[in-house]
Design an enzyme around this catalytic site. Structure first.
Site, PDB file in Angstrom:
ATOM      1  N   HIS A   8       7.364   6.739   3.982  1.00 19.57           N
ATOM      2  CA  HIS A   8       7.851   8.021   4.530  1.00 19.57           C
ATOM      3  C   HIS A   8       7.246   8.278   5.906  1.00 19.57           C
ATOM      4  CE1 HIS A   8       8.029   8.974   0.066  1.00 19.57           C
ATOM      5  NE2 HIS A   8       9.260   9.237   0.444  1.00 19.57           N
ATOM      6  N   LYS A  40      14.862   0.926   2.081  1.00 15.22           N
ATOM      7  CA  LYS A  40      14.592   0.551   0.697  1.00 15.22           C
ATOM      8  C   LYS A  40      15.708   1.091  -0.199  1.00 15.22           C
ATOM      9  CE  LYS A  40      11.279   1.219  -2.832  1.00 15.22           C
ATOM     10  NZ  LYS A  40      12.170   2.207  -3.353  1.00 15.22           N
TER      11      LYS A  40
END
Ligand code: PAF
Length: 283
Positions: free
Chosen positions: A41, A153
């Site tokens: 993140h 991802k």
């Protein structure tokens, strides 16, 4: 809680704050998250900092994208830890909406990206991408970003979002970012926190299977069936039995392919214990 970061929960306040930030042609980059932030993140936040004048991060564990038997209730919530991590970056606001504001009584409007959502995770998580697309569109409408940064991802999620942004003529530029991995290859995921030591060792076989396929492809094998077999052997030999899929697909329309080419997506999903993990590479 870290002092410097402005936390906004009200939808109107977020919308007004965005308008303020955009004054004088300033640009906003937006990083939507469900919290439990890790280096993956943070790489998105760092990119957001580079490309725009302002960065907004949202943290919202979106009930609509979880199935009935999934981990919505147990999903890690750690606002203090998250804001601490974000305080090393330039974050103008953390948007923390309340579920009852995002989905008020009588809410009945959903967004579906009909084809791309069908395969891969869409098969085993019915309604998941409808939940993702709906909430991301709502967040875009509230935050009004110029850019939105997403990790590769969740490759199918990225494609779903790119598709609806195009189909609905939204003025948001989607910025994809590469997967961040541990040194041994394990793709970072908030769900890795659920793994025991023994499960983590087994989880490593997902990236090992992807790397083995990639190596065999570079060695000249183009037969998708044989390539997948190579990866399956690694998963089976590592006692990863609950395999949802290991497939090679076109990385744009996600259609299955028979003869592998550079640029194709190799995607895997499997359950390790009770934890469902996904990973992928591009050949
Ligand atoms: O990738 C995620 O964390 C979520 O699916 C997202 C994009 C924040 C939507 O809830």
């Amino acid at each position: 809680m870290s002092k410097n970061i402005r936390i906004i929960s009200s939808l109107n306040e977020m919308n007004e704050f965005s308008n303020e930030l955009k004054r004088g042609s300033k640009k906003i980059a937006f990083v939507p998250t469900m919290g439990a932030l890790h280096e993956g993140h943070l790489s998105l936040v760092s990119r957001a900092n580079q490309i725009a004048d302002h960065t907004v991060v949202s943290i919202f564990v979106n009930p609509m994208q979880f199935g009935q038997n999934e981990d919505f209730g147990n999903y890690t919530r750690d606002l203090e830890g998250d804001t601490d991590k974000l305080s090393s970056y330039k974050v103008d606001a953390v948007f923390l909406p309340d579920s009852k504001d995002i989905y008020p009584e009588n809410f009945q409007t959903y967004l579906e990206v009909t084809e791309i959502q069908k395969e891969l995770c869409g098969k085993s998580r019915p309604g998941h991408f409808r939940g993702v697309a709906t909430v991301v569109l709502k967040l875009f409408n509230i935050v009004q970003p110029d850019y939105a940064v997403f990790g590769q991802k969740d490759f199918q999620q990225l494609k779903v979002i790119e598709r609806f942004v195009k189909d609905l003529h939204l003025g948001v530029e989607i910025i994809p970012m590469p997967i961040v991995r541990e040194e041994d290859g394990l793709a970072l995921s908030s769900r890795n926190a659920y793994l025991s030591e023994e499960e983590r060792a087994r989880a490593l076989s997902l990236s090992k299977a992807l790397y083995a396929i990639s190596q065999r492809f570079r060695d000249g094998c183009k037969d998708a069936g044989l390539l997948v077999e190579e990866g399956m052997n690694i998963l089976n030999n590592s006692d990863v039995n609950d395999i949802d899929y290991l497939e090679i697909r076109d990385s744009q329309n996600l259609e299955l392919i028979k003869t592998a080419q550079s640029g194709n997506l190799v995607a895997v999903a499997a359950k390790i214990g009770n934890t469902r993990l996904i990973d992928n590479i591009i050949l």
